[in-house]
Design an enzyme around this catalytic site. Structure first.
Site, mmCIF file in Angstrom:
data_model
loop_
_atom_site.group_PDB
_atom_site.id
_atom_site.type_symbol
_atom_site.label_atom_id
_atom_site.label_comp_id
_atom_site.label_asym_id
_atom_site.label_seq_id
_atom_site.Cartn_x
_atom_site.Cartn_y
_atom_site.Cartn_z
ATOM 1 N N THR A 119 0.840 -1.194 0.000
ATOM 2 C CA THR A 119 0.000 0.000 0.000
ATOM 3 C C THR A 119 0.872 1.239 0.000
ATOM 4 O O THR A 119 1.997 1.221 0.502
ATOM 5 C CB THR A 119 -0.932 0.035 1.225
ATOM 6 O OG1 THR A 119 -1.767 1.191 1.150
ATOM 7 C CG2 THR A 119 -0.165 0.075 2.543
ATOM 8 N N ASN A 156 -0.728 3.928 1.233
ATOM 9 C CA ASN A 156 -1.569 4.710 2.142
ATOM 10 C C ASN A 156 -1.084 4.525 3.586
ATOM 11 O O ASN A 156 -1.267 3.458 4.182
ATOM 12 C CB ASN A 156 -3.019 4.229 1.982
ATOM 13 C CG ASN A 156 -3.987 5.015 2.830
ATOM 14 O OD1 ASN A 156 -3.660 5.430 3.929
ATOM 15 N ND2 ASN A 156 -5.202 5.193 2.325
ATOM 16 N N HIS A 185 -2.172 5.600 6.373
ATOM 17 C CA HIS A 185 -3.240 5.365 7.365
ATOM 18 C C HIS A 185 -3.564 3.875 7.463
ATOM 19 O O HIS A 185 -3.754 3.328 8.545
ATOM 20 C CB HIS A 185 -4.518 6.119 6.975
ATOM 21 C CG HIS A 185 -4.341 7.590 6.886
ATOM 22 N ND1 HIS A 185 -4.355 8.405 7.998
ATOM 23 C CD2 HIS A 185 -4.151 8.398 5.830
ATOM 24 C CE1 HIS A 185 -4.188 9.654 7.613
ATOM 25 N NE2 HIS A 185 -4.053 9.679 6.300
ATOM 26 N N ASP A 189 -8.067 -3.526 -0.875
ATOM 27 C CA ASP A 189 -8.873 -2.558 -1.626
ATOM 28 C C ASP A 189 -10.183 -2.383 -0.877
ATOM 29 O O ASP A 189 -10.774 -3.358 -0.404
ATOM 30 C CB ASP A 189 -9.119 -3.011 -3.065
ATOM 31 C CG ASP A 189 -9.472 -1.808 -3.957
ATOM 32 O OD1 ASP A 189 -8.825 -0.753 -3.820
ATOM 33 O OD2 ASP A 189 -10.412 -1.908 -4.764
ATOM 34 N N PHE A 241 -9.248 8.820 7.980
ATOM 35 C CA PHE A 241 -8.940 9.327 6.638
ATOM 36 C C PHE A 241 -10.121 9.066 5.719
ATOM 37 O O PHE A 241 -11.126 8.458 6.110
ATOM 38 C CB PHE A 241 -7.662 8.672 6.097
ATOM 39 C CG PHE A 241 -7.787 7.199 5.816
ATOM 40 C CD1 PHE A 241 -7.760 6.274 6.850
ATOM 41 C CD2 PHE A 241 -7.932 6.735 4.516
ATOM 42 C CE1 PHE A 241 -7.882 4.910 6.595
ATOM 43 C CE2 PHE A 241 -8.051 5.365 4.243
ATOM 44 C CZ PHE A 241 -8.024 4.463 5.291
HETATM 45 P P1 ITT Z 1 -3.590 1.875 -1.698
HETATM 46 O O1 ITT Z 1 -4.290 1.484 -2.974
HETATM 47 O O2 ITT Z 1 -2.196 2.345 -1.899
HETATM 48 O O3 ITT Z 1 -3.688 0.798 -0.655
HETATM 49 P P2 ITT Z 1 -5.715 3.888 -1.512
HETATM 50 O O4 ITT Z 1 -5.902 5.044 -0.580
HETATM 51 O O5 ITT Z 1 -5.719 4.134 -2.989
HETATM 52 O O6 ITT Z 1 -4.389 3.131 -1.051
HETATM 53 P P3 ITT Z 1 -8.133 2.258 -1.755
HETATM 54 O O7 ITT Z 1 -8.024 2.228 -3.236
HETATM 55 O O8 ITT Z 1 -8.465 0.986 -1.064
HETATM 56 O O9 ITT Z 1 -6.775 2.798 -1.121
HETATM 57 O O10 ITT Z 1 -9.142 3.357 -1.229
HETATM 58 C C1 ITT Z 1 -10.391 3.587 -1.745
HETATM 59 C C2 ITT Z 1 -10.921 4.878 -1.233
HETATM 60 O O11 ITT Z 1 -11.641 4.621 -0.029
HETATM 61 C C3 ITT Z 1 -9.920 5.975 -0.913
HETATM 62 O O12 ITT Z 1 -10.515 7.199 -1.270
HETATM 63 C C4 ITT Z 1 -9.752 5.906 0.576
HETATM 64 O O13 ITT Z 1 -9.472 7.183 1.128
HETATM 65 C C5 ITT Z 1 -11.111 5.394 1.028
HETATM 66 N N1 ITT Z 1 -10.982 4.527 2.194
HETATM 67 C C6 ITT Z 1 -10.347 3.332 2.242
HETATM 68 N N2 ITT Z 1 -10.394 2.823 3.490
HETATM 69 C C7 ITT Z 1 -11.080 3.719 4.236
HETATM 70 C C8 ITT Z 1 -11.431 3.783 5.596
HETATM 71 O O14 ITT Z 1 -11.084 2.833 6.458
HETATM 72 N N3 ITT Z 1 -12.114 4.848 6.026
HETATM 73 C C9 ITT Z 1 -12.464 5.834 5.176
HETATM 74 N N4 ITT Z 1 -12.156 5.864 3.880
HETATM 75 C C10 ITT Z 1 -11.458 4.810 3.413
#
Ligand code: ITT
Length: 204
Positions: free
Chosen positions: A13, A15, A17, A74, A161
């Site tokens: 990842t 991300n 967070h 995801d 986040f």
């Molecule tokens: P990676 O692909 O690098 O893991 P990303 O932030 O792109 O990171 P996702 O594609 O899984 O991750 O995220 C989908 C969206 O949902 C993205 O806008 C995130 O901010 C949001 N999201 C994911 N998990 C969340 C959570 O636990 N609480 C709130 N929003 C979340």
């Protein structure tokens, strides 16, 4: 004699967070390592049309390119009144079709677009769904976690986040963004999926 279990694990990842949440959950048996710590700065591909497909695409990319056992997550927010939107498009929601909030940071734009689309809607039922894909010794495994809740009328809270300020899980007064990390980690979609992953790895 008691044997202790210890394993280094790559979380594919970008991300921070997510890394923090899962790191706090897995405990001392696992040394969790993000891509950056491994010197990997690639932007991971995620262009499939399901959470399962995207999670596996990210994990496979790292496994195939760097020969590292790893897992990826995801996550999508599925809103009933929007027929499951933003779902698999949660990350790029505000940039899709009508990039109405180009000047805003993506997460803030996503939240704003969601609230505007839901203006006047009574049915605010939604769920967060996380799929974790693990690729280990070349074999693939999927783990899912989901949490039901409602989309609030206004953002509230500053923790977490993404969509956390507008998601209130069932049975709780506040949004995820009004909870500290340990509280969110007791009940969240990601926590449920990550516990299944940890259980699987411990039993391997
Ligand atoms: P990676 O692909 O690098 O893991 P990303 O932030 O792109 O990171 P996702 O594609 O899984 O991750 O995220 C989908 C969206 O949902 C993205 O806008 C995130 O901010 C949001 N999201 C994911 N998990 C969340 C959570 O636990 N609480 C709130 N929003 C979340």
């Amino acid at each position: 004699m008691a044997f202790s279990f210890f394993m280094e694990l790559i979380f594919a990842t970008n991300n921070p967070h997510k890394l923090k949440e899962v790191g706090a959950l897995l405990g001392a048996s696992f040394q969790l390592c993000g891509l950056r710590e491994k010197g990997i700065t690639d932007r991971l591909p995620e262009d499939r049309d399901t959470l399962e497909g995207n999670a596996m695409q990210k994990a496979r990319y790292v496994y195939d390119r760097y020969a590292l056992d790893c897992f990826a997550d995801d996550t999508g927010l599925e809103v009933d009144a929007l027929n499951g939107e933003p779902g698999v498009f949660s990350a790029r929601y505000s940039r899709m079709g009508d990039p109405v909030f180009p000047e805003m940071e993506v997460s803030a734009g996503n939240v704003k677009k969601l609230l505007i689309k839901m203006e006047g809607m009574q049915n605010r039922k939604a769920r967060f769904r996380t799929v974790i894909a693990l690729v280990i010794n070349g074999t693939e495994h999927l783990f899912e976690g989901r949490v039901e809740g409602n989309i609030t009328q206004e953002p509230a809270g500053t923790s977490g986040f993404g969509y956390d300020p507008v998601f209130r899980p069932d049975g709780y007064e506040g949004t995820f963004a009004q909870m500290d990390l340990s509280m969110k980690n007791q009940i969240s979609h990601r926590a449920i999926a990550a516990r299944k992953l940890a259980e699987f790895l411990k039993n391997m």
